[in-house]
Design a protein around this motif. Sequence first.
Motif, mmCIF file in Angstrom:
data_model
loop_
_atom_site.group_PDB
_atom_site.id
_atom_site.type_symbol
_atom_site.label_atom_id
_atom_site.label_comp_id
_atom_site.label_asym_id
_atom_site.label_seq_id
_atom_site.Cartn_x
_atom_site.Cartn_y
_atom_site.Cartn_z
ATOM 1 N N ALA A 230 38.124 38.634 34.011
ATOM 2 C CA ALA A 230 37.331 38.798 35.074
ATOM 3 C C ALA A 230 36.697 40.253 34.964
ATOM 4 C CB ALA A 230 37.669 38.208 36.307
ATOM 5 N N PHE A 231 37.768 41.016 34.848
ATOM 6 C CA PHE A 231 37.375 42.415 34.914
ATOM 7 C C PHE A 231 37.087 43.173 33.553
ATOM 8 C CE2 PHE A 231 40.233 40.919 38.438
ATOM 9 C CZ PHE A 231 39.279 41.054 39.489
ATOM 10 N N ILE A 328 21.163 42.198 30.708
ATOM 11 C CA ILE A 328 22.211 41.443 30.501
ATOM 12 C C ILE A 328 23.464 42.427 30.430
ATOM 13 C CG2 ILE A 328 23.390 40.011 28.802
ATOM 14 C CD1 ILE A 328 20.890 39.904 27.485
ATOM 15 N N PRO A 329 24.649 41.938 31.614
ATOM 16 C CA PRO A 329 25.726 42.900 31.548
ATOM 17 C C PRO A 329 26.804 42.784 30.498
ATOM 18 C CG PRO A 329 25.885 40.605 32.718
ATOM 19 C CD PRO A 329 24.589 40.787 32.211
ATOM 20 N N THR A 330 27.631 43.518 30.371
ATOM 21 C CA THR A 330 28.454 43.666 29.407
ATOM 22 C C THR A 330 29.942 43.434 29.984
ATOM 23 O OG1 THR A 330 28.613 46.107 29.201
ATOM 24 C CG2 THR A 330 27.150 44.946 27.755
ATOM 25 N N ASN A 331 30.065 43.038 31.270
ATOM 26 C CA ASN A 331 31.529 43.020 31.852
ATOM 27 C C ASN A 331 31.574 41.412 32.332
ATOM 28 O OD1 ASN A 331 29.218 43.658 33.887
ATOM 29 N ND2 ASN A 331 30.902 43.147 35.394
ATOM 30 N N GLY A 332 32.791 40.915 32.303
ATOM 31 C CA GLY A 332 32.848 39.564 32.650
ATOM 32 C C GLY A 332 33.725 38.969 31.637
ATOM 33 N N SER A 333 33.973 37.531 31.947
ATOM 34 C CA SER A 333 34.942 37.086 31.133
ATOM 35 C C SER A 333 34.600 36.276 29.839
ATOM 36 C CB SER A 333 35.677 36.019 31.721
ATOM 37 O OG SER A 333 36.815 35.519 31.139
ATOM 38 N N ASP A 449 42.501 35.841 42.425
ATOM 39 C CA ASP A 449 41.991 37.404 42.346
ATOM 40 C C ASP A 449 40.803 37.352 41.238
ATOM 41 O OD1 ASP A 449 42.467 40.161 43.053
ATOM 42 O OD2 ASP A 449 42.877 40.462 41.015
ATOM 43 N N ALA A 450 40.977 36.781 40.413
ATOM 44 C CA ALA A 450 39.941 36.710 39.380
ATOM 45 C C ALA A 450 38.403 36.342 39.998
ATOM 46 C CB ALA A 450 40.251 35.983 38.383
ATOM 47 N N PHE A 451 38.679 35.284 40.875
ATOM 48 C CA PHE A 451 37.289 34.942 41.635
ATOM 49 C C PHE A 451 36.763 35.680 42.716
ATOM 50 C CE2 PHE A 451 37.820 31.159 38.881
ATOM 51 C CZ PHE A 451 36.798 30.444 38.546
ATOM 52 N N ASN A 452 37.962 35.951 43.374
ATOM 53 C CA ASN A 452 37.272 36.754 44.882
ATOM 54 C C ASN A 452 36.783 38.141 44.482
ATOM 55 O OD1 ASN A 452 37.471 36.624 47.472
ATOM 56 N ND2 ASN A 452 38.851 38.186 47.643
ATOM 57 N N ARG A 453 37.703 38.916 43.474
ATOM 58 C CA ARG A 453 37.114 40.357 43.132
ATOM 59 C C ARG A 453 36.137 40.248 41.865
ATOM 60 N NH1 ARG A 453 40.416 44.026 42.216
ATOM 61 N NH2 ARG A 453 42.247 42.842 41.358
ATOM 62 N N GLY A 454 36.344 39.346 41.084
ATOM 63 C CA GLY A 454 35.409 39.509 39.809
ATOM 64 C C GLY A 454 34.587 38.232 39.303
#
Length: 815
Positions: A230-231, A328-333, A449-454
């Motif tokens: 996620a982060f 297009i973002p470069t962050n994420g899973s 945590d992955a969903f709530n903050r990321g």
Amino acid sequence: MRISFVALISVLALQPQHTLSRSIIPRDGKGDFFTPIGVAVGNEPTSQVGCVAKFQLTPSSPVATLDYGSEVAGYPVFNVHAVSGKVQIEVKYTEEFRGLNSNYSDGPFTFSIGLSNTYRVETFEVTETGPLQAYLLQGGQRWQSIRLLTSGSITFSSVGFEASIPKSDIDNLPGSFESDDNNLNHIWSLGAKSVAVACLEKGTQKAIWDVGKDGAFVRGMRAGLSDQGAFLKDYTLEFEAKIERAGLGWAIAHPLASPAKGIQLNLVGNLPPETSFINTNTSLTPPNSTWHTIKTSLSNGQYIAVAIDETQIFNVSLKNYYVGGAAIPTNGSFGFGGLPDQSGYFRNVVVSDTVNKTVLYKNALTDPSKVIAEYGVHENYGSVCLDGPKRDRLIWLGDYYHTIRVIGASTSRYDLAKGTLELFLDWQSPSGLLPYNPYMSYDPSTAFDAFNRGGIGAVAGREVWSLILTDYQILGLLSMTDYVRLSGDLDFVRRTWSKWQLQVDWLLNQISPSTGLLALIGGFLGPSNGDSASSCALVQAFHNLADIAEALGDTAAKTKYQTAAVALSDAINKYLWNASLGLYSLSTASIGNYSVNGMAFCITSGTANATQSAQLLSALPSLKLGPGYRDSTLVNVSDPSTNISPNTNGFLLAALLSQRTISAAQTSMELMRSLWLPMLANRETSTGASWEYVNVGGDPGLGLYTSLAHPWGGAPTYLLTEHVAGIQTAKGPSGFGYQNWVVDPFGGIAMGIKRASASVVTAFEGNVEVKWQIDDGGMIDVTIKAPRQTKGVFKLNGAARFLSGSSIYRFREKI
């Protein structure tokens, strides 16, 4: 109801190795089955089906159309009686008949993993007789077609679905409604059917990856995403992969929760004729498997590079790809999936920092216990009610508002209702917020945590996921209070009371100290910052919470919530009541506008007095549009793409019927006939369940994408029981579980109904059942059955008849 975007980039590879063995699997012969009510064979799909019988497909009659009569769900099953020559079949699934004539049927559904087939079209090669079952679930459909693609022939002795939902007889449910108006009877059944197909038992939606010593075998589907990514940002994803059929796909820089933007890449095999499906579109998947090592690198917030077996395929700037003006973002899973009818293996995943090469993640993908839950492809952890069975297969917090009341009036599956509430609490954040759309296939104990903050590409350390549609917190809270009121399950709320109080405290902290109005950052009901709809909905929640607090003996909480309700109601009337217009303003920033939601909740919460309520409803004609009412005065009446929401019109219907006036009851009847009867009128669009949206012409409001089995559209189910037949819980905690009940048939009588009956399940041994009939002399004959330990009151013409000490009551009154 909501749409996400996925950027798609294709990648080409080398030498393929395909097999057919994993497209279909032997079925186990266990469980319930859905079978069609009609079948037709010809050159094209047709809705004019005949009797169900053994049928054959040949090159001269290659298409079979199967009609299941109403919405069904499950794993497709094909019982093959005979097969001759080379046989490949293309199977389509759709809620609306015309999906059978669309290339992609009524899909694909890339919004979430959903533990179902992302695609509504799949192809099989059949080489032997006997029972065969598709591996992936089809979550909801009425229609199915089977098209022979090759020169052989195939005969089916039967076709159907191994049920993935409780198989319910809608005509024989624990809760019931019947009247002399057959249209109302059918409208009642719409909501009952929707919760019957959208509410699932634990473990019935099976895991959709096979994980073993060879790695993770993944069929073509929306990518399952790792909750460990996620982060991540500007990272390199490396893994080994082997194509089994046609190709495989993977996702990168993809936020976990929806709505989300991400990058989907696809690797395509050589597609040799001897192992390819005839209907493969090679213009979309051009030719170009041993195991390959695939490396995808993100860098500098804008570049993506892909290499296969150390040969660079491309290195491009994401700025060159247009996606509606957004970067297009470069962050994420990251995760793994594929296009229709593709399948392949993945193993030995390594993620490292693109710049300094530090290893951030490793997983061989060979241990199911370390893969299935992490990538969100685990069977459903609990019993839950989904937004809809075919699409948006998530548990939407706000949409549950109608669902719980429909359950109470029809299926009475309070076990599934409680399971849904428990799932929300499993994902609750430390601040008290509940998630607005949790998945059923991720483990909240590890993925929270992955969903709530990321979950939506948030900055690490900031709670964001639960802050989307913040007024859904209120609707979710109302769902819980209605669950307790209807089921009488005080044990559940006693056990979880501190968690609900934490959520309420968060909402209390969102009330502006300067205006006393609710000030949220965004919502579904309206602007949410100083608006009438969410503020009045919160007043309603405070009243309900005070009743629960009283039942629990928590006098401090009761006083707290009663005080909050009065203060918020006063603020609404001070700042939002527009006396000159006789309306509650949409918000403090939009004084001249108003909405259906604001009207509805300000009436049902008691914020509006009788005079104000009458003034509000007198403004309804200005919101009339097509078969129902537009959400607010801000909706463009001349836009042909404008849709009508059975969800928001359901809020309005409750407000109308609560008024107990002849004019309001007649307006309610007109609304039900105009908005809900179109869901039944056309057998090519009817699924027997309530719809998500309706357009101004009375057809599905989002075209083929529309969910045609959506519990949020089922409000008439419980409102007909409560206001036409007249069975209601008594007000206050004494009414919980129907310990005290009311029968008030005013709405039905005012609508001109001459006969009605209904039944609801109580928290005691037995149902409350009512049957009444009006004769030509203006007398009403009433029979009420109820558990002996309950008490009730029959209301008519301002008088009340108190009933207790028996299990059956019969009497006759003058209308």
